[in-house]
Design an enzyme around this catalytic site. Structure first.
Site, PDB file in Angstrom:
ATOM      1  N   ARG A 167       2.115  -6.613  -1.318  1.00  0.00           N
ATOM      2  CA  ARG A 167       1.116  -7.542  -0.783  1.00  0.00           C
ATOM      3  C   ARG A 167       1.008  -8.846  -1.569  1.00  0.00           C
ATOM      4  O   ARG A 167       1.045  -9.937  -0.997  1.00  0.00           O
ATOM      5  CB  ARG A 167      -0.294  -6.906  -0.794  1.00  0.00           C
ATOM      6  N   THR A 168       0.828  -8.745  -2.880  1.00  0.00           N
ATOM      7  CA  THR A 168       0.527  -9.950  -3.657  1.00  0.00           C
ATOM      8  C   THR A 168       1.714 -10.902  -3.630  1.00  0.00           C
ATOM      9  O   THR A 168       1.567 -12.097  -3.368  1.00  0.00           O
ATOM     10  CB  THR A 168       0.168  -9.549  -5.102  1.00  0.00           C
ATOM     11  N   HIS A 215      -6.859  -8.896 -11.835  1.00  0.00           N
ATOM     12  CA  HIS A 215      -6.122  -9.272 -10.623  1.00  0.00           C
ATOM     13  C   HIS A 215      -7.070 -10.180  -9.836  1.00  0.00           C
ATOM     14  O   HIS A 215      -7.639  -9.788  -8.817  1.00  0.00           O
ATOM     15  CB  HIS A 215      -5.764  -8.002  -9.843  1.00  0.00           C
TER      16      HIS A 215
END
Ligand code: CP
Length: 338
Positions: free
Chosen positions: A57-58, A135
């Protein structure tokens, strides 16, 4: 903090004004993220994307966010494809790569490493996750999702939120950042559910309490999720343990499925997870039988990552007010189900 030219290393950089500013820009990114329009506002700009730990995802959503703004992405994935494997320092790597890029996003397994890299970088650096520390962009997209989900249910604002965080709260960097972000709000009631050995770090709990929020810690899930707006499940962070055997002591301890949800949660409770969820049979912290539950927000949460990351780039590179001026409608088939 002003966004233009800033590194984004920790959620502690943010105040509520910046969150409001970021989310307002993220809202405006929807036509682009949903492929109704394209913009070339970052035409010619280069994102250096450096991921020294696995990511779906990131890494991809930061890359897509930059592409959707018209920029290009140069990726390094894994130490083995970087000269760090030959002994090059973070300092030298930062000096070199910041000569090739306009902004850099980096994930690294060591806490503090992204800040160390940023201190030598000549361009802004965004922390895509540093060890078990933080994060920040995940916390921002989580809060954006919480706000959107609650609004959809007719409730405005984050003050007074009731949230349960479940799982590995010791090593889970997403919940560390999210707690720090929630400490900017008032009357938040947090229920932190974890095995005793995997509790939220004490300094984070203390700062939440010091801000006037309520924190209850528990090792029991079912009895603790009955009166919450958000049930935020997390994975046991196997990669942070000294051995797989040690991690397996905790995997599968908390399993949320439809039967448990129906029995213990309020009917409107929103289910979140930063993903990846561990769907292996011995873990399965969020069962597939929740997939048709309309309150399962995990994929909307992942979609929101693009909006929030586009907004970060637009603000850091100071083009937020220019995006629409460089836009046009798309000319391909874009119908998609949400
Ligand atoms: N949520 C999150 O960080 O996912 P990835 O590890 O796939 O990037």
């Amino acid at each position: 903090m002003k966004f233009t030219g800033s590194h984004i290393l920790s959620i502690t950089q943010f105040k509520r004004e910046q969150i409001d500013q970021l989310f307002a820009v993220a809202d405006r990114m929807e036509p682009y993220a949903h492929r109704r329009k394209v913009t070339r506002v970052l035409d010619g700009a280069i994102l250096g994307s450096m991921f020294f730990e696995p990511s779906t995802r990131t890494r991809v959503s930061f890359g897509c966010a930059f592409n959707l703004l018209g920029g290009e992405v140069r990726e390094t994935t894994g130490f083995e494809s970087s000269a760090i494997a030959k002994g090059e320092s973070l300092y030298d790597t930062a000096r070199v790569l910041s000569g090739y890029s306009d902004v850099i996003v980096m994930r690294h397994p060591t806490s503090g490493s992204v800040a160390e890299f940023a201190s030598a970088s000549r361009v802004p650096v965004i922390n895509g996750g540093d060890g078990s520390n933080e994060h920040p962009s995940q916390a921002l997209l989580d809060l954006y999702t919480i706000r959107k989900e609650l609004k959809h249910k007719g409730r405005a604002g984050i003050d007074g939120l009731r949230i349960a965080m479940i799982g590995d709260l010791k090593y889970g960097r997403t919940v560390h950042s999210l707690c720090k972000l929630l400490s900017l709000f008032q009357n938040v009631h947090l229920t932190l559910i974890s095995p005793d050995e995997l509790r939220m770090p004490a300094d984070i709990v203390e700062s939440l309490r010091a801000g006037g929020n309520t924190v209850v810690e528990s090792d029991a899930m079912e009895s603790s999720i009955s009166h919450v707006d958000i049930a935020y499940s997390t994975r046991i962070q196997e990669e942070r343990f000294s051995s797989k055997e040690e991690a397996s002591l905790y995997r599968g301890r908390y399993r949320l499925n439809q039967a448990i949800y129906t029995r213990f949660c309020e009917p409107n409770t929103v289910i979140m997870h930063p993903l990846p969820r561990d769907s292996r049979v011995e873990a399965n912290e969020l069962d597939n039988d929740l997939n048709e539950n309309p309150n399962l927000a995990i994929f909307r949460q992942a979609d929101n990552g693009v909006l929030v990351r586009m907004a970060l780039f637009a603000l850091i590179l100071d083009v937020a007010d220019e995006v629409d001026r460089h836009a046009r409608d798309v000319n391909w088939y874009t119908e998609r189900r949400f």
